[in-house]
Design an enzyme around this catalytic site. Structure first.
Site, mmCIF file in Angstrom:
data_model
loop_
_atom_site.group_PDB
_atom_site.id
_atom_site.type_symbol
_atom_site.label_atom_id
_atom_site.label_comp_id
_atom_site.label_asym_id
_atom_site.label_seq_id
_atom_site.Cartn_x
_atom_site.Cartn_y
_atom_site.Cartn_z
ATOM 1 N N ASP A 140 -25.334 -54.876 26.351
ATOM 2 C CA ASP A 140 -25.264 -55.578 25.070
ATOM 3 C C ASP A 140 -25.599 -54.661 23.894
ATOM 4 O O ASP A 140 -25.972 -55.123 22.814
ATOM 5 C CB ASP A 140 -26.202 -56.788 25.078
ATOM 6 C CG ASP A 140 -27.654 -56.400 25.337
ATOM 7 O OD1 ASP A 140 -27.905 -55.238 25.715
ATOM 8 O OD2 ASP A 140 -28.537 -57.262 25.163
ATOM 9 N N HIS A 147 -15.160 -26.175 23.699
ATOM 10 C CA HIS A 147 -15.803 -27.418 23.268
ATOM 11 C C HIS A 147 -16.942 -27.771 24.222
ATOM 12 O O HIS A 147 -17.012 -28.878 24.756
ATOM 13 C CB HIS A 147 -14.789 -28.561 23.175
ATOM 14 C CG HIS A 147 -13.918 -28.489 21.971
ATOM 15 N ND1 HIS A 147 -12.873 -29.356 21.745
ATOM 16 C CD2 HIS A 147 -13.921 -27.642 20.911
ATOM 17 C CE1 HIS A 147 -12.276 -29.056 20.596
ATOM 18 N NE2 HIS A 147 -12.898 -28.011 20.073
ATOM 19 N N ASP A 176 -21.286 -24.270 16.920
ATOM 20 C CA ASP A 176 -20.230 -24.910 16.142
ATOM 21 C C ASP A 176 -20.741 -26.300 15.799
ATOM 22 O O ASP A 176 -20.613 -27.241 16.579
ATOM 23 C CB ASP A 176 -18.949 -24.964 16.969
ATOM 24 C CG ASP A 176 -17.757 -25.495 16.180
ATOM 25 O OD1 ASP A 176 -17.958 -26.121 15.130
ATOM 26 O OD2 ASP A 176 -16.615 -25.301 16.634
ATOM 27 N N ASP A 207 -17.208 -28.114 8.852
ATOM 28 C CA ASP A 207 -16.934 -27.584 10.190
ATOM 29 C C ASP A 207 -17.266 -26.096 10.156
ATOM 30 O O ASP A 207 -16.457 -25.290 9.682
ATOM 31 C CB ASP A 207 -15.472 -27.823 10.572
ATOM 32 C CG ASP A 207 -15.183 -27.541 12.036
ATOM 33 O OD1 ASP A 207 -16.120 -27.152 12.762
ATOM 34 O OD2 ASP A 207 -14.026 -27.704 12.460
ATOM 35 N N HIS A 253 -6.754 -20.598 20.842
ATOM 36 C CA HIS A 253 -6.615 -21.726 19.904
ATOM 37 C C HIS A 253 -6.081 -21.246 18.564
ATOM 38 O O HIS A 253 -6.059 -20.051 18.262
ATOM 39 C CB HIS A 253 -7.966 -22.424 19.707
ATOM 40 C CG HIS A 253 -9.047 -21.526 19.175
ATOM 41 N ND1 HIS A 253 -9.152 -21.185 17.843
ATOM 42 C CD2 HIS A 253 -10.076 -20.911 19.797
ATOM 43 C CE1 HIS A 253 -10.205 -20.406 17.659
ATOM 44 N NE2 HIS A 253 -10.774 -20.204 18.837
ATOM 45 N N HIS A 309 -7.326 -25.653 10.858
ATOM 46 C CA HIS A 309 -6.914 -27.058 10.804
ATOM 47 C C HIS A 309 -7.394 -27.620 9.473
ATOM 48 O O HIS A 309 -8.294 -27.073 8.835
ATOM 49 C CB HIS A 309 -7.487 -27.860 11.971
ATOM 50 C CG HIS A 309 -8.986 -27.819 12.101
ATOM 51 N ND1 HIS A 309 -9.826 -28.546 11.284
ATOM 52 C CD2 HIS A 309 -9.795 -27.126 12.941
ATOM 53 C CE1 HIS A 309 -11.087 -28.313 11.630
ATOM 54 N NE2 HIS A 309 -11.101 -27.448 12.621
ATOM 55 N N HIS A 363 -10.565 -32.881 12.077
ATOM 56 C CA HIS A 363 -9.190 -32.417 12.172
ATOM 57 C C HIS A 363 -8.372 -33.377 11.314
ATOM 58 O O HIS A 363 -7.862 -34.392 11.798
ATOM 59 C CB HIS A 363 -8.702 -32.400 13.624
ATOM 60 C CG HIS A 363 -9.455 -31.441 14.483
ATOM 61 N ND1 HIS A 363 -9.601 -31.601 15.841
ATOM 62 C CD2 HIS A 363 -10.123 -30.301 14.180
ATOM 63 C CE1 HIS A 363 -10.319 -30.601 16.336
ATOM 64 N NE2 HIS A 363 -10.654 -29.810 15.343
ATOM 65 N N GLU A 420 -11.032 -19.975 11.501
ATOM 66 C CA GLU A 420 -11.957 -19.861 12.633
ATOM 67 C C GLU A 420 -11.375 -19.067 13.807
ATOM 68 O O GLU A 420 -11.139 -19.619 14.880
ATOM 69 C CB GLU A 420 -12.398 -21.242 13.107
ATOM 70 C CG GLU A 420 -11.259 -22.222 13.367
ATOM 71 C CD GLU A 420 -11.738 -23.519 13.977
ATOM 72 O OE1 GLU A 420 -12.562 -23.492 14.905
ATOM 73 O OE2 GLU A 420 -11.266 -24.583 13.514
ATOM 74 N N TYR A 450 -13.071 -14.986 23.392
ATOM 75 C CA TYR A 450 -13.901 -15.553 24.459
ATOM 76 C C TYR A 450 -13.564 -14.829 25.764
ATOM 77 O O TYR A 450 -12.424 -14.890 26.234
ATOM 78 C CB TYR A 450 -13.628 -17.059 24.596
ATOM 79 C CG TYR A 450 -13.537 -17.754 23.259
ATOM 80 C CD1 TYR A 450 -14.669 -18.258 22.634
ATOM 81 C CD2 TYR A 450 -12.306 -17.855 22.602
ATOM 82 C CE1 TYR A 450 -14.579 -18.870 21.396
ATOM 83 C CE2 TYR A 450 -12.211 -18.457 21.366
ATOM 84 C CZ TYR A 450 -13.345 -18.958 20.761
ATOM 85 O OH TYR A 450 -13.247 -19.561 19.528
ATOM 86 N N ARG A 494 -17.052 -16.937 17.838
ATOM 87 C CA ARG A 494 -16.215 -17.641 16.867
ATOM 88 C C ARG A 494 -16.954 -17.640 15.545
ATOM 89 O O ARG A 494 -18.176 -17.865 15.505
ATOM 90 C CB ARG A 494 -15.914 -19.074 17.322
ATOM 91 C CG ARG A 494 -15.022 -19.845 16.350
ATOM 92 C CD ARG A 494 -14.375 -21.086 16.976
ATOM 93 N NE ARG A 494 -15.304 -22.126 17.374
ATOM 94 C CZ ARG A 494 -15.574 -22.434 18.640
ATOM 95 N NH1 ARG A 494 -15.035 -21.737 19.642
ATOM 96 N NH2 ARG A 494 -16.412 -23.414 18.937
ATOM 97 N N GLU A 497 -16.494 -19.453 11.786
ATOM 98 C CA GLU A 497 -15.686 -20.504 11.150
ATOM 99 C C GLU A 497 -16.272 -20.877 9.799
ATOM 100 O O GLU A 497 -17.467 -21.126 9.656
ATOM 101 C CB GLU A 497 -15.652 -21.735 12.043
ATOM 102 C CG GLU A 497 -14.878 -22.906 11.464
ATOM 103 C CD GLU A 497 -14.847 -24.087 12.408
ATOM 104 O OE1 GLU A 497 -13.955 -24.944 12.255
ATOM 105 O OE2 GLU A 497 -15.716 -24.166 13.306
#
Length: 464
Positions: free
Chosen positions: A66, A278, A295, A306, A378, A382, A389, A405, A409, A426, A428
């Protein structure tokens, strides 16, 4: 055992500080009723004749038993209304129509006041509250929306964003929202009315893709909060801490500055986890010599930043880490240079990818550009805004906000020298396209090796 040790560490790291001393002052700067009215007017201007725009609030979602998830409004509905309550429906018309005795081009159906429910979950605005707060003239309780309320016989197209024609399938059947969706869905089916999903998407992309000054101010603040979090992680992170402690430090900064939510699940990956794009588990104990890829960003009044930074856990990059990091940094700078009005959106990725392809070949990690793709899998950019996004045009123009970004890797087991394994980098930033070029909204967080290593030496509010 790992969790207990790490939690004790976090308790030791938490400072005895006054929130009043630490909170950055952000004024009450929600989007104004005039902003939302202007967005509705802009949508109506772009609508085809004899169309109706149908926008539902988000449904309430059950987390377990609930207990519901914290409510998050549909971004399109929020863009047009500012209302953050569920069980609501907005109708937009090109020309005035009459519904329930009221004539106009916009109508909203909202929750009725319920004192018993409000005692548990907070105030419901009701008809008068919505009229007064959001300056929408034609407001009705959602129970007034019936099969006789909306006449679709003279409508050529229903403008909505739901994939496929079955609006009801978006909701299930547990509340007023699903009841209203069922009515609309039944009318569309019975009258065989086309659903203009692509037309709706095209209009929304044109509107949301170019940020208005009020939106830019919110994005600036979301980026500033995010940078504060990243900077504090740079100062605080040490070997022996866990990834989730880095997440806690980051999100503490967001919340203390007024962020309602993180903009997306926080990614804090160290060592091999930095190579998972991710990764949100955030459980690993960080060790001397690891890199930490964070990130993470704040959402503020509906708009999200971002931002990603990659830092050495011990405060000092190894020679191999530094080479990869500076290659990614060079690629990002090349991406920045491509952020000019009139350039195609893909120019940013092309510029960054050229640098990384060339650099990986020079380092002997890959033999050709095709192999380089596996280490930079990638896209570079974006759109950014109400969604992390976001919607936006394929040509850069003033008012567009996008990320830059690039990343490299190299997970363990990669087909290269082992000295490169477990290096995931990375970087960004959030870029606003201006009349003459671009502006970095997240520039207040260090990007260079020297700047990061310098900040790592500074005292954190979490140091004891």
């Amino acid at each position: 055992m790992l969790r207990k040790i790490s939690f004790r560490l976090l308790c030791l790291l938490m400072p005895a500080i006054s929130l009043a001393q630490q909170t950055t002052e952000y004024p009450n700067d929600y989007l104004s009723p005039e902003f939302h009215a202007g967005r509705r007017a802009a949508f109506r201007e772009m609508m085809p004749d004899n169309a109706v725009g149908v926008f539902f609030a988000s449904q309430v979602r059950v987390r377990n038993n609930d207990v519901d998830y914290q409510y998050a409004q549909s971004k399109n509905f929020y863009y047009f209304t500012g209302l953050e309550e569920p069980n609501s429906l907005l109708l937009l018309f090109k020309k005035p129509v009459t519904i329930l005795g009221a004539t106009g081009t916009e109508f909203i159906f909202v929750q009725n006041r319920n004192p018993q429910q409000e005692m548990w979950t907070g105030k419901i605005l009701g008809v008068e509250g919505v009229k007064n707060k959001y300056k929408i003239a034609n407001v009705f309780t959602n129970d007034k929306f019936t099969a006789n309320t909306l006449d679709l016989s003279a409508v050529d197209t229903v403008l909505t964003v739901y994939k496929g024609e079955n609006i009801l399938s978006k909701y299930g059947s547990r509340d007023q929202l699903s009841r209203m969706a069922g009515i609309v869905d039944s009318m569309i089916t019975a009258l065989k009315k086309p659903v203009g999903e692509r037309t709706t998407g095209r209009i929304m992309t044109a509107l949301r893709g170019i940020k208005q000054p009020e939106e830019i101010r919110l994005l600036e603040k979301a980026a500033a909060m995010s940078c504060e979090g990243h900077n504090d992680v740079m100062r605080a992170v040490k070997p022996g801490m866990t990834e989730y402690q880095a997440q806690a430090i980051m999100e503490y900064n967001f919340k203390k500055n007024g962020s309602e939510y993180p903009g997306y699940p926080s990614i804090n990956g160290s060592s091999e986890n930095s190579c998972v794009l991710h990764y949100v588990t955030n459980l690993r104990l960080m060790k001397d010599g690891d890199l930490l890829l964070s990130d993470c960003a704040a959402e503020y009044h509906g708009y999200t930043a971002d931002v990603t930074r990659t830092i050495p856990v011990n405060g000092k990059f190894t020679p191999e880490q530094k080479l990869i990091y500076e290659l990614v940094l060079e690629a990002q700078d090349s991406g920045f240079a491509a952020c000019k009005p009139g350039n195609p959106f893909g120019a940013v990725d092309a510029a960054a990818r050229r640098v990384i392809n060339r650099g990986l070949i020079k380092l002997g990690i890959v033999a050709n550009e095709q192999e380089a793709r596996q280490y930079f899998p990638h896209g570079t950019s974006h759109h950014l805004g109400l969604d992390v996004h976001d919607m936006g045009p394929r040509t850069l123009m003033e008012g567009v906000c996008l990320t830059v970004e690039p990343g490299i890797y190299i997970p363990p087991g990669s087909n290269c020298d082992k000295k490169w394994w477990n290096i995931g980098v990375r970087i960004e930033d959030d870029i606003l396209i201006t009349k003459d070029g671009h502006r970095n909204l997240s520039a207040s967080s260090p990007r260079t090796v020297a700047e990061i290593e310098k900040m790592a030496k500074q005292k954190s509010i979490f140091d004891k």
